[in-house]
Structure formats: C-alpha cells, structure tokens
Design an enzyme around this catalytic site. Structure first.
Site, mmCIF file in Angstrom:
data_model
loop_
_atom_site.group_PDB
_atom_site.id
_atom_site.type_symbol
_atom_site.label_atom_id
_atom_site.label_comp_id
_atom_site.label_asym_id
_atom_site.label_seq_id
_atom_site.Cartn_x
_atom_site.Cartn_y
_atom_site.Cartn_z
ATOM 1 N N CYS A 1 1.342 -1.078 0.240
ATOM 2 C CA CYS A 1 0.175 -0.040 0.090
ATOM 3 C C CYS A 1 0.905 1.529 -0.284
ATOM 4 O O CYS A 1 0.666 2.467 -0.435
ATOM 5 C CB CYS A 1 -0.835 -0.067 1.166
ATOM 6 S SG CYS A 1 -1.768 -1.559 1.246
ATOM 7 N N HIS B 1 -2.407 7.696 5.954
ATOM 8 C CA HIS B 1 -3.105 6.803 5.505
ATOM 9 C C HIS B 1 -4.441 6.105 6.154
ATOM 10 O O HIS B 1 -5.663 5.916 4.985
ATOM 11 C CB HIS B 1 -1.971 5.399 5.630
ATOM 12 C CG HIS B 1 -2.068 4.294 5.621
ATOM 13 N ND1 HIS B 1 -1.604 4.193 4.004
ATOM 14 C CD2 HIS B 1 -2.572 3.406 4.773
ATOM 15 C CE1 HIS B 1 -1.690 2.908 3.247
ATOM 16 N NE2 HIS B 1 -2.288 2.338 4.390
ATOM 17 N N HIS C 1 -10.318 2.962 -0.426
ATOM 18 C CA HIS C 1 -8.086 2.502 -0.284
ATOM 19 C C HIS C 1 -7.516 1.490 -1.736
ATOM 20 O O HIS C 1 -8.321 0.821 -2.721
ATOM 21 C CB HIS C 1 -7.456 1.751 0.741
ATOM 22 C CG HIS C 1 -6.419 1.194 0.904
ATOM 23 N ND1 HIS C 1 -5.133 2.224 -0.161
ATOM 24 C CD2 HIS C 1 -5.890 1.330 1.685
ATOM 25 C CE1 HIS C 1 -4.861 1.384 0.758
ATOM 26 N NE2 HIS C 1 -5.151 0.284 1.496
#
Length: 801
Positions: free
Chosen positions: A206, A341, A382
C-alpha cells in the site's frame, strides 16, 4: 588592543560567521533542493479524469463506492453475503473506475493484438502520463529522448489471470509476458515516449507509490533526470486478492473505508491511476511551468522486528515522519495538515494517530492551532498501490487552493473511541475551511505504510512566487496551433479549445497560446490560426477545424530571399524584438539577413539565404515546396515595420501546417507561463478486452470443498482431533503437528489465526476473539481452550493445560 580595534575585530568575526552560515544554508539547499509539482494526470473512481474534477469532488460530500461492474464476473461469482466463508468474498462494493476497457492504441503505436493482451493499467498509465506532461507544458517528441525518469508504484497485475486459468494455452503469446509484468508498466511509458531517464517499478504494497515519490525526489536531487513521473496504479480484476483479504477480515463488509471513525470495520478497496510530474523548483520557475506545490522532503523506512509482518509499527512511523521533516528542513509546528494513511481499521488508525502525535503533537499543542488530519480513502476508498499518489494529489490541490476539505461528514457518526482525541491537538474537520491563517507557512505531510512493513512520508508546501516586476507582453497578434493523430480527434480538441477561449481572461491569452504551441507535441493533422483577441481566435479556430487541411507532409528546403538593401529587415527585427525580446539575436555587428537566419533557426526553421537582386529594396520572404512540389511563398517584410510580428506568425503558421516541427519555445512572450487547465488530448475510445472465463471462475468457487461432517458437541476427543486437523490444513503442514509446541513455534501468525478462527466459528457457530486463543501456550492447551468454548464448558483463566 583598544576598544575600537576590539569592536572592529568582533564585527569582522560576525560578518565572517554570517557568510559561513549563509554558505552552509546554500550548500544544504544544493544538497536538498526544493522540487516542484508541475503536472497531474489521473483516472479516479467517480469518473474523475481531471484535477479540476477531482478538486470539485473533494469539496463535495459524495463518495465513489459502487456495486461490482458487469465486466468483473469473477468478483461477482466469489461473493457470498454474511460471515467469512472459505473461498468466498463477503464484499460486493468497492470504488471502481468507470471505463478501463477502452484505449487509443493507434495514438501510442500499439497493435490491436498487443492492445488486447495489455494490462489495462499499462494503457491507463500511458494516457495519464501523456496528460500530466501536457498539463506541465512538456511536449513529448520521441526523437528528443527527453531526460525523464519514471517511478511507478504497482502491486498487482491481475488481467493476465483470465488467460492463464484456461486449459487452452494458445493465447499465451509473447505479449502475455510484456502485457502483465509489473516491470513493464513503467518501462512501457519510457519506451513509448522515448525517455532517457531511470525507470523503476516499486512494490511495497500500500505504500508503493509514496515510496516511488521518495525515489523520484532522490533522483531529481542527484541530477539523474530533469523531469520525473511519479505514478501509481491499481485495478481489481480478479477475485483472488478480494477473497484472501476477506479471509483475514481486512475489508469492511460495506466496502467503504471509514477513516478515523468509530464505525471503522476494515477498509474498502478501490481502483485508480495517477501521475505527477516533478522537476527542480528553480528550473520550473525559469521555464514558466505551472507550479502546483513544492516538495520539501521525504523519507522511507521499515518496521523491522515488529510484532508481525503485516502489523503497523508506531515507533517506525514516528521515525519516518521525523526523518521527512528533517530532510525538508521544516519544523513540526509548521505542519498544518497531515494526509494520513487512514485505512479505517480499528488497529491501524490508532497506531497511526499515536505515531503522528509522538512526532508532531507537542509542537502542535504548544502553538495552539489544531493539526488537521484526514484521508482521501474516506472518499475514494483505499487504492492500495495507488493510494499514495491519490493522497499526494489531494494534498497538492489543497495547498494550491489554500483550502482544507471536510475529512468526515456530520452523518458519519463519532470518531474512533480508541483514539484519545480529547488529549490530542488533532482535528478531523467536518466542514471545508480555509487553511489556518494563524500559520505563517502552508505545509502538509503525506503519510503511508504498507503491509510489507515499509513506511513513507513526504512533506510539501504551498508555492509562493516572489514578487517580480516582469514587463507585460506588448499587445499584438497571437498564434494558436493544434494538432492530432486524426481529423476526428482534432475536431474534438478544437471544440474544447474554442470553449476555453470564449471563457478566457484577456490577460491570459499569451500564456494560453504559448501553452498550446510549445507545450504540445506536433502531430500529423493540424490547424493554425492568428488573431488579435480570444474571440477572434475562437472564430477562426472553429472555422479551421471544420475544414482542416490534409495530413502534414514533408517540407523541401526553406529559402530566405532578401533584397540587397537590408534596412527593412533590420527595422522588422526591432519590431519583433520589442514583442519577443529573447527571440532576436543581439549581435549588433551582424548583418540583418544573418540575424534573420539565426532567429528562424531558434524556431527550428533551417533556411538557406539568397539575395534577390530582382526584387525592390526592402523585400524579404520565405519560399519552399511542399511534398507534392507545390510552391509556397510568405512575406516577412512589408512597408509597414509594425506588421513584422504578425507576418512572422503567419509564416510560422504556414510552415507548421506544411509539416515543419516548429520549436515554439523560443516564441514565449514576456511574462507568459504554461497553463495547467487547458484541454488535453482527446484519446479515442476503442474497446480492447479479453473476457473473463465466467464458467471457470464460478466452477473454481463452487469446487471449494464443502464442510466435512463435524463431530458432535459432546464428543470432546473428536472435537480436539478435528481442531488439530483443521489447524494443520490451514498451516499447509505436511507432517503431524507437535501438540507440545506453541502456535507461534508451529509457524502461526495473525493471518493463520484469523483463518483458523473463521473456520471454527463457521463450523460450530461460536464467536471467538484473539484473547480466547493462548497462542504462546502448547497446542494441546490452545485446542482444549477452543473445545471448552464449543462444548460450553467454563474456560479457565489463561487457558487449560
């Protein structure tokens, strides 16, 4: 030594000290020069295709989550609502791109056969990279071998799975490898566009694209490239990762990320492709690039020996934030926003906020102005490997516009109760508001961490141009040029530019025309118009695209003819120099004809000079023959010297239409800059797609074995034997497990624990928590504890021996 000498000595030492300090600062700037973000290209969920659309979306209140599109049958086949089931996904919603099957293969010189086998990520990266460079005003001529580095974050390429799962392997031709390998995403951009800089593909899960940003920053500072493309890409084309993430309960059942909210229950997945163009700030200022934000510094590290490979580490995140601030030369008190994040998980969000508080909290509380935090994931979900690019773009636009969009809606409910918000100086804004006026600088950080354990942080600042007394461009005619691969694209582009001209501020017209001339690559089908105002250019452009000339051909040599008397040429040079000071050669001793040759050479027009004794005094013209031999003549000089700039533009327009690659950079008017918001190339939409083998996907999902007959709840020995068999199967152990060894010693981790718990819960209809599993005790004690839950017997504290 008297007092006067002592005072002089002290003053000399102070001056020397100041010079040394100034030199130290200069050396630090040379080692860590600021960089500029000069262009953006994107494809984000919600049909967002331009930075302007993305900003409007961020300032609104919608989110981009939708159901599974019809062209993803594998995701549909794997879905089963309800609790976790082996081989199944409990999620049927995500943030999907609206169009990934269409591509302008002809524009990029790619055959239909190759285009069909090309991962759509590679196609989207080509288009967004081209658009980002156009918005930066960088014309991509393949033969120029521009010094551009490409840094791509991408963690999966699932498109090829639809070929590999079939029994018939004949479709697996050479394009299967180059169409799907992660290394080819970045390499294809550089190959197609003819770049000469480094090419790097990054996979740290990620955090991939934020790590790519860090590598690009280092490369630009080291002089490894002049421009850098920072790219991120993610598509959801296979059920496999979706199923795997569901088995570990990483995903929200609603398919939506709820960053920092009490309702957070896992993250929602999303698709996206984004590209940022970076260069050194001083060079961007000199070239008149659109500076959207300044990159001050970055840092990357790893969790190391943390509690688990995929578990975020607070101390490591603290370190990476502090390192990025040090690299940027920015104090914690200057930071006004952190683009976190923010996955929306009960574990990840508190760890991240705790790390940010440790790195920034003291300075924030001392200054008395709360630090805003939020995550683009709350709106786009995401984007996994592309999440860093999405966060960067959001932050760049926030800094550019001086606004902080709402990070949560009033209807989203309370914030995560596991985070001590009342003790922090942080706020998750519920309404869009201006950047805090109390802060003297507009500074932001972008944070990211990956399941790989790799953390990254980038520090950016709003660009504040220095006040200059740049002279305005003298009024006069403007030349506007457009080109495309085919007449249809030229007509579409022309219509978009006409609309932009009709809305243009008169003061921006020189910059608008300069951007379209010098910031776009010349293609085969062309139009060129000259006019004195935006309205006049709009009328002439609309007429030109309705009846465009045929495709540009090749020019024969161009000749500059001039009469023996060069006085008129000299006067014309003066008029042109008043309009474009940097265009005219300054050698006062050179003859006018020679200076004209040099002037035209700066524009890419190579001419032969001939004296024309048969012409009247003051005459000057250009002549050439087209590819078909047709002669062309355009005047450069008339009896009216003030007409020279317009005549030069008419000549350049004629040469451009005839097929010459005119280098319009030298025609930049004083004070003109590249504009980032002009229409970009209208790529044709032709579908290239390999359908997913629905039958294979459905059969594979259905073939996952049904439950074996479980022992009765009263069969204690049978239950423990059954549990040992299930654990061995989850661990994929070939030999029997030693009951005297602990779960951890056997190779268990958080993923294995979750998978094992899920199987047991589904089979026996009980609810287990990690606290119910004494994973540091022998397996015999662990399985006995679980058996107690199944049989309903009281469980001893700490488990049974």
């Amino acid at each position: 030594m008297d007092a006067t000498e002592l005072r002089r000595l002290v003053e000399d030492q102070l001056r020397l000290s100041r010079r040394q300090q100034a030199r130290i600062r200069e050396l630090e700037r040379e080692q860590r020069p600021p960089l500029a973000v000069v262009g953006l290209g994107l494809r984000f969920p919600g049909d967002l295709r331009t930075p302007e659309q993305f900003w409007d979306f961020l300032r609104g209140d919608a989110h981009a989550v939708t159901g599974i599109p019809d062209d993803r049958p594998g995701l549909r086949a794997a879905y089963r609502p309800g609790p976790v089931r082996p081989g199944r996904s409990y999620v049927d919603r995500a943030a999907f791109l609206s169009d990934i099957g269409h591509f302008d293969a002809d524009f990029f010189g790619i055959s239909q056969r190759e285009a069909e086998l090309l991962d759509p990520q590679q196609r989207l990266l080509l288009e967004t990279a081209w658009e980002a460079l156009e918005r930066a005003g960088v014309a991509v001529r393949r033969a120029d071998r521009l010094d551009v580095g490409v840094y791509l974050g991408m963690m999966a390429s699932e498109y090829g799975e639809r070929l590999a799962v079939q029994e018939d392997k004949t479709p697996l031709d050479p394009y299967y490898a180059t169409g799907g390998g992660l290394c080819f995403g970045a390499g294809r951009i550089s190959y197609v566009m003819g770049f000469a800089g480094p090419v790097v593909s990054v996979d740290t899960a990620c955090s991939s694209s934020l790590v790519a940003m860090h590598l690009a920053v280092r490369a630009l500072r080291a002089g490894e490239c002049r421009y850098a493309l920072v790219c991120g890409s993610n598509l959801l084309l296979s059920p496999n990762l979706m199923v795997s993430l569901c088995q570990s309960r990483a995903l929200s059942p609603e398919g939506r990320s709820k960053s920092f909210l009490a309702a957070a229950d896992g993250y929602g997945r999303g698709e996206g492709v984004g590209v940022l163009v970076l260069m050194r700030l001083d060079e961007a200022e000199r070239e008149g690039r659109p500076i959207l934000a300044v990159v001050r510094g970055s840092a990357v590290n790893h969790d190391g020996a943390a509690s688990g490979l995929t578990v975020p580490s607070g101390p490591a995140q603290q370190q990476v934030v502090r390192a990025a601030l040090a690299d940027a030369g920015v104090g914690a008190a200057d930071v006004g926003w952190v683009e976190a994040h923010g996955t929306g998980t009960l574990l990840g969000d508190p760890v991240e906020v705790g790390a940010l508080d440790a790195a920034l909290g003291t300075a924030v509380r001392e200054r008395g102005v709360p630090l805003g935090i939020g995550s683009v994931k709350a709106r786009l979900n995401h984007l996994e490997a592309a999440s860093g690019v999405a966060g960067l773009m959001k932050t760049v636009l926030m800094l550019h516009h001086g606004e902080i969009p709402a990070a949560a809606d009033e209807s989203d409910g309370p914030l995560n109760e596991h985070i001590p918000w009342d003790q922090l100086g942080f706020t998750v804004p519920r309404r869009t508001a201006p950047w805090p006026a109390e802060l003297s600088r507009r500074v932001a950080g972008v944070n990211s961490f990956g399941m790989s354990g790799t953390n990254a942080h980038v520090v950016l600042e709003a660009y504040r141009p220095e006040e200059t007394d740049a002279a305005a461009t003298p009024a006069g005619p403007e030349l506007l040029t457009l080109s495309a691969r085919d007449p249809q694209a030229l007509a579409t582009l022309g219509a978009a530019v006409v609309a932009r001209l009709r809305a243009a501020d008169p003061a921006e017209l020189p910059s608008l025309c300069h951007t379209l001339r010098a910031g776009r690559a010349p293609l085969g089908h062309r139009v060129a118009v000259v006019g004195g105002s935006a309205d006049e250019l709009a009328v002439r452009l609309a007429a030109a695209v309705r009846q465009p000339a045929g495709p540009a051909g090749r020019l024969r040599p161009v000749t500059l003819w001039a009469a023996p008397d060069h006085t008129a040429l000299e006067v014309a040079l003066d008029a042109i120099g008043a309009r474009w000071p940097r265009l005219v050669p300054t050698d006062p001793t050179g003859e006018a004809a020679d200076r004209w040759v040099a002037l035209l050479g700066r524009l890419g027009v190579r001419v032969r000079f001939r004296r024309d004794a048969g012409r009247p005094a003051g005459a000057g013209r250009l002549e050439w023959r087209g590819e078909d031999g047709t002669p062309h003549t355009v005047p450069l000089v008339t009896a009216v010297p003030e007409a020279a700039p317009g005549l030069l533009l008419d000549a350049l327009a004629a040469l451009f239409l005839a097929g010459l690659d005119v280098r319009f950079d030298a025609l930049r008017p004083a004070g003109a800059r590249f504009l980032p918001d002009l229409p970009t190339y209208p790529f044709r939409r032709r579908r290239f797609w390999v359908d997913e083998p629905v039958g294979a996907a459905g059969t594979a999902a259905a073939a996952i074995g049904g439950p074996d007959v479980a022992p009765l709840p009263t069969d204690r020995a049978g239950i423990e034997a059954y549990l040992m068999t299930e654990l061995r199967d989850v661990l994929h152990a070939e030999d029997d497990l030693d009951p005297s060894r602990s779960f951890l010693e056997t190779g268990g981790d958080s993923f294995v624990s979750t998978l094992f718990m899920t199987r047991i819960e589904e089979r026996f209809q009980i609810a287990l928590t990690p606290d119910d599993l004494p994973i540091d005790r022998p397996l015999a004690a662990l399985l006995a504890t679980i058996a107690d839950h199944i049989t309903g017997r009281p469980v001893a504290a700490g488990g049974r021996e």
